[in-house]
Design a protein around this motif. Structure first.
Motif, PDB file in Angstrom:
ATOM      1  N   PHE A 242      49.637  23.600 -53.398  1.00  8.41           N
ATOM      2  CA  PHE A 242      49.442  22.432 -53.177  1.00  8.41           C
ATOM      3  C   PHE A 242      50.345  21.213 -54.012  1.00  8.41           C
ATOM      4  O   PHE A 242      50.704  21.849 -54.907  1.00  8.41           O
ATOM      5  N   TRP A 243      50.586  20.453 -53.415  1.00  3.59           N
ATOM      6  CA  TRP A 243      51.605  19.320 -54.066  1.00  3.59           C
ATOM      7  C   TRP A 243      51.395  18.009 -53.604  1.00  3.59           C
ATOM      8  O   TRP A 243      50.422  17.833 -52.697  1.00  3.59           O
ATOM      9  N   GLY A 244      51.737  17.036 -54.177  1.00  6.79           N
ATOM     10  CA  GLY A 244      51.732  15.592 -54.041  1.00  6.79           C
ATOM     11  C   GLY A 244      50.624  15.040 -54.680  1.00  6.79           C
ATOM     12  O   GLY A 244      50.457  13.625 -54.639  1.00  6.79           O
ATOM     13  N   MET A 266      59.027  31.284 -51.131  1.00  3.87           N
ATOM     14  CA  MET A 266      57.878  31.543 -51.906  1.00  3.87           C
ATOM     15  C   MET A 266      57.350  31.343 -53.038  1.00  3.87           C
ATOM     16  O   MET A 266      56.142  30.858 -53.508  1.00  3.87           O
ATOM     17  N   LEU A 267      58.455  31.438 -53.944  1.00  3.06           N
ATOM     18  CA  LEU A 267      57.895  31.101 -55.448  1.00  3.06           C
ATOM     19  C   LEU A 267      57.519  29.444 -55.780  1.00  3.06           C
ATOM     20  O   LEU A 267      56.694  29.049 -56.237  1.00  3.06           O
ATOM     21  N   PRO A 268      58.421  28.589 -55.387  1.00  4.27           N
ATOM     22  CA  PRO A 268      58.119  27.262 -55.277  1.00  4.27           C
ATOM     23  C   PRO A 268      56.787  26.845 -54.608  1.00  4.27           C
ATOM     24  O   PRO A 268      55.932  26.057 -54.948  1.00  4.27           O
ATOM     25  N   GLY A 273      55.377  22.409 -59.077  1.00  8.83           N
ATOM     26  CA  GLY A 273      54.665  21.573 -59.585  1.00  8.83           C
ATOM     27  C   GLY A 273      54.196  20.717 -58.465  1.00  8.83           C
ATOM     28  O   GLY A 273      54.472  20.751 -57.164  1.00  8.83           O
ATOM     29  N   GLU A 274      53.305  19.487 -58.764  1.00  2.35           N
ATOM     30  CA  GLU A 274      53.008  18.622 -57.923  1.00  2.35           C
ATOM     31  C   GLU A 274      54.142  17.726 -57.117  1.00  2.35           C
ATOM     32  O   GLU A 274      54.033  17.142 -56.029  1.00  2.35           O
TER      33      GLU A 274
END
Length: 326
Positions: A242-244, A266-268, A273-274
């Motif tokens: 999840f991000w943002g 895949m890893l990102p 991070g957000e």
């Protein structure tokens, strides 16, 4: 996170589903250890259907701290009963004991002490505690007509992969993170060694018609890989996809189809991070409520239900529960 002493009037209860964890025996060992403990109410489930009656007895018995020895499915049923049946004057604090086959909720919110003796001593004393508070997600209109409360809801590839994990790994006694890792490796092997095939129902990486709306906006529609919504901070393999920024209780992510490069993203996607940058079509947002239209089954905390016919599934912010971490 807070630290506090429980009021002297507190009373502990323990519910054990002995079939969780393929009969690991930890829940029954804990119940045996506590059977003569003054003030501790015990409920060992002979049948899953007894949960309602056991909870009703604990509510009438004044239980304020309810400890659950089970997997995610039993936890989800207990959350649903407490939220919808309103048996307790106020919701009890919950201690999630990771004794089940899958323990997604317990990995994020569960009791830290692993030994049966340490768990028993805490339940007897209701000592000072580290606490977490978290809302449930209320599935308001599942296709089978039964409202559910849980911590994770998804459709598309995530529901199919969960079902495969249970059938291919949990059924053979492979549990927890090992089963999840095996499922992920199975999906990656097929993705890397064979060309995409939208008609191959043995693949997780195929398109699903998914539309997601929130706050009066349509955030995605058309072929997607998966949708997942949660109030947990971390998921399987400690992923945070999840991000943002977390601005509302329910975090939702949708990944597009065709599937972007797994080697690149895949890893990102799992651990970024957000402020991470993601491929075109990937959506992540927070909301108090949202609706999801899908042609695929939904999963909520390891249990499955069909989509509602002719309308989207409504996901709403449920009650705020307090979790005892020990």
């Amino acid at each position: 996170m807070a630290r506090e002493n429980h009021p002297a009037a507190g009373r502990a209860g323990l519910i054990v589903n002995p079939r969780s964890g393929r009969g690991s025996g930890k829940g029954l060992a804990l119940a045996e250890r506590l059977k003569r403990a003054p003030g501790v109410m015990l409920g060992v489930l002979d049948r899953f259907e007894e949960i309602g009656a056991v909870l009703d007895g604990m509510a009438r018995g004044g239980v304020t701290d309810l400890f659950i020895s089970s997997g995610d499915g039993t936890i989800q049923e207990i959350l649903t009963r407490i939220a919808e049946d309103r048996l307790f004057a106020s919701p009890p604090r919950l201690g999630l004991l990771p004794h089940g086959t899958t323990n997604l909720s317990a990995r994020d919110l569960g009791f830290r002490a692993r030994s049966v003796e340490a768990q028993a001593q805490f339940i007897e004393s209701l000592a000072a505690s580290d606490l977490q508070q978290r809302h449930t997600i209320r599935c308001a209109n599942p296709g089978d007509g039964r409202i559910r409360h849980g911590m994770f809801v998804g459709t598309g590839a995530v529901a199919l992969a969960t079902r495969y994990c249970q059938q291919a790994f949990n059924a053979r006694g492979v549990r927890g993170q090992w089963a999840v890792a095996g499922t992920l490796l199975t999906a990656l092997r097929k993705y890397l060694l064979s060309a995409p095939d939208a008609a191959d129902e043995s693949r997780f990486d195929r398109p699903h018609a998914i539309t997601v709306e929130a706050g009066g906006r349509r955030l995605c529609e058309g072929p997607q890989l998966l949708q997942m919504s949660t109030t947990l901070d971390r998921l399987v393999l400690d992923a945070r996809p999840f991000w943002g920024g977390k601005t509302a209780p329910i975090r939702t992510t949708v990944f597009p189809y065709p599937v972007p490069s797994v080697a690149r993203w895949m890893l990102p996607a799992m651990y970024g991070g957000e402020g991470r940058r993601m491929p075109s079509g990937a959506v992540s947002f927070c909301a108090e409520a949202l609706s999801v239209s899908s042609d695929t089954i939904f999963v909520i905390d390891g249990e499955f239900f069909p989509p509602p016919p002719g309308e989207p599934l409504r996901l709403e912010t449920g009650p705020l529960f307090t979790f005892v971490r020990g």
